[in-house]
Motif scaffolding. Structure first.
Motif, PDB file in Angstrom:
ATOM      1  N   SER A   1      64.457  34.105  53.973  1.00  0.00           N
ATOM      2  CA  SER A   1      64.636  34.136  55.347  1.00  0.00           C
ATOM      3  C   SER A   1      63.353  33.453  55.911  1.00  0.00           C
ATOM      4  CB  SER A   1      64.876  35.346  55.930  1.00  0.00           C
ATOM      5  OG  SER A   1      63.818  36.192  55.728  1.00  0.00           O
ATOM      6  N   THR A   2      62.250  33.660  55.279  1.00  0.00           N
ATOM      7  CA  THR A   2      60.907  32.977  55.568  1.00  0.00           C
ATOM      8  C   THR A   2      60.817  31.625  55.349  1.00  0.00           C
ATOM      9  OG1 THR A   2      59.879  33.932  53.590  1.00  0.00           O
ATOM     10  CG2 THR A   2      59.667  35.330  55.584  1.00  0.00           C
ATOM     11  N   GLY A   3      61.445  30.975  54.226  1.00  0.00           N
ATOM     12  CA  GLY A   3      61.324  29.974  53.585  1.00  0.00           C
ATOM     13  C   GLY A   3      60.476  30.184  52.442  1.00  0.00           C
ATOM     14  N   ALA A   4      59.829  29.014  51.759  1.00  0.00           N
ATOM     15  CA  ALA A   4      59.258  29.213  50.577  1.00  0.00           C
ATOM     16  C   ALA A   4      57.842  29.830  50.630  1.00  0.00           C
ATOM     17  CB  ALA A   4      59.050  27.968  49.728  1.00  0.00           C
ATOM     18  N   LEU A   5      57.524  30.764  49.910  1.00  0.00           N
ATOM     19  CA  LEU A   5      56.249  31.494  50.057  1.00  0.00           C
ATOM     20  C   LEU A   5      55.177  31.265  48.887  1.00  0.00           C
ATOM     21  CD1 LEU A   5      57.607  34.961  51.418  1.00  0.00           C
ATOM     22  CD2 LEU A   5      56.675  33.306  52.839  1.00  0.00           C
ATOM     23  N   PRO A   6      53.911  31.523  49.152  1.00  0.00           N
ATOM     24  CA  PRO A   6      52.995  31.474  48.077  1.00  0.00           C
ATOM     25  C   PRO A   6      53.494  32.569  46.993  1.00  0.00           C
ATOM     26  CG  PRO A   6      51.767  31.506  50.092  1.00  0.00           C
ATOM     27  CD  PRO A   6      53.317  31.992  50.398  1.00  0.00           C
ATOM     28  N   ASP A   7      53.183  32.385  45.601  1.00  0.00           N
ATOM     29  CA  ASP A   7      53.460  33.372  44.755  1.00  0.00           C
ATOM     30  C   ASP A   7      52.335  33.654  43.799  1.00  0.00           C
ATOM     31  OD1 ASP A   7      53.349  30.784  43.326  1.00  0.00           O
ATOM     32  OD2 ASP A   7      55.342  31.008  42.801  1.00  0.00           O
ATOM     33  N   ASN A   8      51.031  33.151  44.498  1.00  0.00           N
ATOM     34  CA  ASN A   8      49.991  33.457  43.847  1.00  0.00           C
ATOM     35  C   ASN A   8      48.637  33.931  44.792  1.00  0.00           C
ATOM     36  OD1 ASN A   8      48.194  33.520  41.450  1.00  0.00           O
ATOM     37  ND2 ASN A   8      47.207  31.609  41.925  1.00  0.00           N
ATOM     38  N   VAL A   9      48.073  34.996  44.443  1.00  0.00           N
ATOM     39  CA  VAL A   9      46.817  35.589  45.491  1.00  0.00           C
ATOM     40  C   VAL A   9      45.946  35.805  44.613  1.00  0.00           C
ATOM     41  CG1 VAL A   9      46.377  36.974  47.193  1.00  0.00           C
ATOM     42  CG2 VAL A   9      48.655  36.396  47.162  1.00  0.00           C
ATOM     43  N   CYS A  10      44.560  35.363  44.699  1.00  0.00           N
ATOM     44  CA  CYS A  10      43.422  35.960  43.935  1.00  0.00           C
ATOM     45  C   CYS A  10      42.279  36.089  44.822  1.00  0.00           C
ATOM     46  CB  CYS A  10      43.033  34.741  43.098  1.00  0.00           C
ATOM     47  SG  CYS A  10      44.267  34.221  41.648  1.00  0.00           S
ATOM     48  N   TRP A  11      41.505  36.942  44.331  1.00  0.00           N
ATOM     49  CA  TRP A  11      40.214  37.420  45.355  1.00  0.00           C
ATOM     50  C   TRP A  11      39.063  37.749  44.392  1.00  0.00           C
ATOM     51  CZ3 TRP A  11      44.832  40.041  44.068  1.00  0.00           C
ATOM     52  CH2 TRP A  11      44.627  41.324  43.529  1.00  0.00           C
ATOM     53  N   GLY A  12      37.956  38.000  45.214  1.00  0.00           N
ATOM     54  CA  GLY A  12      36.800  38.549  44.682  1.00  0.00           C
ATOM     55  C   GLY A  12      35.981  37.525  43.731  1.00  0.00           C
ATOM     56  N   ASP A  13      34.533  38.154  43.477  1.00  0.00           N
ATOM     57  CA  ASP A  13      33.753  37.377  42.532  1.00  0.00           C
ATOM     58  C   ASP A  13      33.769  37.915  41.356  1.00  0.00           C
ATOM     59  OD1 ASP A  13      32.971  36.160  45.116  1.00  0.00           O
ATOM     60  OD2 ASP A  13      31.196  37.453  45.358  1.00  0.00           O
ATOM     61  N   ALA A  14      34.095  37.237  40.218  1.00  0.00           N
ATOM     62  CA  ALA A  14      34.195  37.677  38.978  1.00  0.00           C
ATOM     63  C   ALA A  14      32.928  38.246  38.354  1.00  0.00           C
ATOM     64  CB  ALA A  14      34.869  36.782  37.827  1.00  0.00           C
ATOM     65  N   VAL A  15      33.089  39.501  37.614  1.00  0.00           N
ATOM     66  CA  VAL A  15      31.771  39.734  37.085  1.00  0.00           C
ATOM     67  C   VAL A  15      31.474  39.194  35.807  1.00  0.00           C
ATOM     68  CG1 VAL A  15      30.839  41.949  35.956  1.00  0.00           C
ATOM     69  CG2 VAL A  15      32.038  42.345  38.234  1.00  0.00           C
ATOM     70  N   SER A  16      32.592  38.676  35.279  1.00  0.00           N
ATOM     71  CA  SER A  16      32.482  37.907  33.755  1.00  0.00           C
ATOM     72  C   SER A  16      33.196  36.660  33.910  1.00  0.00           C
ATOM     73  CB  SER A  16      33.171  38.766  32.690  1.00  0.00           C
ATOM     74  OG  SER A  16      33.262  38.109  31.466  1.00  0.00           O
ATOM     75  N   THR A  17      32.575  35.767  33.975  1.00  0.00           N
ATOM     76  CA  THR A  17      33.039  34.231  34.113  1.00  0.00           C
ATOM     77  C   THR A  17      34.248  34.054  33.058  1.00  0.00           C
ATOM     78  OG1 THR A  17      31.380  33.387  32.495  1.00  0.00           O
ATOM     79  CG2 THR A  17      30.891  33.179  34.794  1.00  0.00           C
ATOM     80  N   ARG A  18      34.162  34.848  31.976  1.00  0.00           N
ATOM     81  CA  ARG A  18      35.452  34.775  30.876  1.00  0.00           C
ATOM     82  C   ARG A  18      36.608  35.467  31.259  1.00  0.00           C
ATOM     83  NH1 ARG A  18      36.758  37.961  26.407  1.00  0.00           N
ATOM     84  NH2 ARG A  18      34.984  39.498  27.163  1.00  0.00           N
ATOM     85  N   LYS A  19      36.260  36.474  32.270  1.00  0.00           N
ATOM     86  CA  LYS A  19      37.720  36.976  32.742  1.00  0.00           C
ATOM     87  C   LYS A  19      38.078  36.572  33.969  1.00  0.00           C
ATOM     88  CE  LYS A  19      37.832  40.361  29.476  1.00  0.00           C
ATOM     89  NZ  LYS A  19      38.996  40.549  28.762  1.00  0.00           N
ATOM     90  N   GLY A  20      37.217  36.104  34.985  1.00  0.00           N
ATOM     91  CA  GLY A  20      37.812  35.519  36.140  1.00  0.00           C
ATOM     92  C   GLY A  20      38.014  36.408  37.276  1.00  0.00           C
TER      93      GLY A  20
END
Length: 327
Positions: free
Chosen positions: A68-87
């Motif tokens: 009913s809303t139309g297409a929505l985002p399906d990906n949400v990311c946040w924060g500063d990664a403690v490890s660059t390898r993990k993200g």
């Protein structure tokens, strides 16, 4: 005496009405399941934080949305990664999923075949009272990449989930099952625990070997139903790692004398530890967590017409018959 005979005849007619053959079930459905994120909310950004949250993706994957809303985002990311390898930490939804889909995420977030690489096929209706667990089809799945972060955290988000069904027979019948909306209250817990003893909100103390908190306190998200008042979500079964809930729907546009019109959509959320008495789950730190979603369709009893209504209909039928006889 004449009145008594008419009433007796009305009872006989009403009994014959109630004993007619049951309408046929709609046996098979093709389907589209689409879900996405709406109105994400984040904590205040600290002065020393680097990254802003990102919200992207397309729940309809470039096609026509059924939401009913139309297409929505399906990906949400946040924060500063403690490890660059993990993200960063992220929430992702595998959307859309259809009867033609061949893959989904496994428990490690890897793409795997649903049915040996072929399309999973149409949803088949379970009969009234039948064990629905034999009829599950793969729906959208929610993935939490839960990595150690600092900076800005996710506070909450709404998940909108819709299923569109197309009957194989009779053709041309399309049903939008009740659209589900869940307010997700997200708790990014301190990895080391809430106090010096490493107490976690769920499970044993932080760093307890071979536990859900082995790599730090697990994060928790509570899913609060936020659908409109016409949609009743009923939890019908639950275990340590799954919750089954049901919503009812009625099929319009079919002859009720030929086809059964009353069904329920049963959704199973599984794969993560269940928290609390409602719809809540815990996700392990420093890893990928997948909340799998499957659904089944089951016929339910139609609301019984009242005895008085059947009796009145029978009297009307008899009165028409007696008028014709008099003429």
């Amino acid at each position: 005496m004449k009145s008594i005979k008419i009433i007796a005849a009305a009872i006989a007619v009403s009994t014959s009405f109630s004993s007619l053959a049951d309408p046929m079930l709609i046996q098979q459905w093709s389907f589209t399941n689409e879900a996405g994120f709406f109105n994400p909310e984040f904590t205040r950004k600290p002065a020393n934080a680097v990254n802003d949250p990102t919200v992207d993706g397309d729940s309809a994957d470039g096609g026509t949305s059924i939401l009913s809303t139309g297409a929505l985002p399906d990906n949400v990311c946040w924060g500063d990664a403690v490890s660059t390898r993990k993200g960063q930490s992220c929430l992702k939804i595998n959307s859309p999923v259809t009867n033609e889909s061949t893959e989904t995420w496994n428990e490690n977030g890897e793409w795997v075949n649903i049915t040996d690489g072929s399309a999973q096929g149409n949803a088949v209706t379970a009969a009234i009272g039948e064990d629905y667990t034999h009829f599950f089809k793969q729906g959208t799945a929610l993935r939490h990449d839960n990595f150690p972060i600092t900076g800005q955290f996710l506070d909450g988000v709404t998940i909108v989930d819709g299923i569109q069904l197309q009957a194989v027979m009779p053709t041309g019948i399309e049903v939008n099952a009740p659209e589900l909306m869940f307010l997700v209250d997200f708790w990014e817990t301190p990895n080391g625990g809430l106090d010096a003893d490493g107490t976690c909100p769920f499970g044993p103390a932080a760093r307890t070997p071979e536990s859900i908190n082995e790599k730090g306190c697990s994060d928790i998200f509570q899913m609060l139903p936020a659908s409109d008042a016409s949609t009743t979500i009923a939890i019908i079964n639950r275990g340590d790692d799954f919750i089954d809930f049901s919503v009812k729907f009625k099929v319009q546009g079919v002859d009720a004398a030929l086809y059964h019109r009353d069904y329920e959509l049963i959704t199973r959320l599984s794969g993560l530890s269940v928290v609390g008495e409602s719809i809540g789950f815990a996700t392990r730190e420093n890893g990928v967590n997948v909340l799998n979603a499957q659904f089944a369709i089951r016929a339910i009893d139609a609301p019984e017409p009242s005895t008085l209504a059947i009796f009145a209909a029978s009297l009307l039928a008899l009165s028409g018959f007696t008028r014709r006889k008099a003429k």
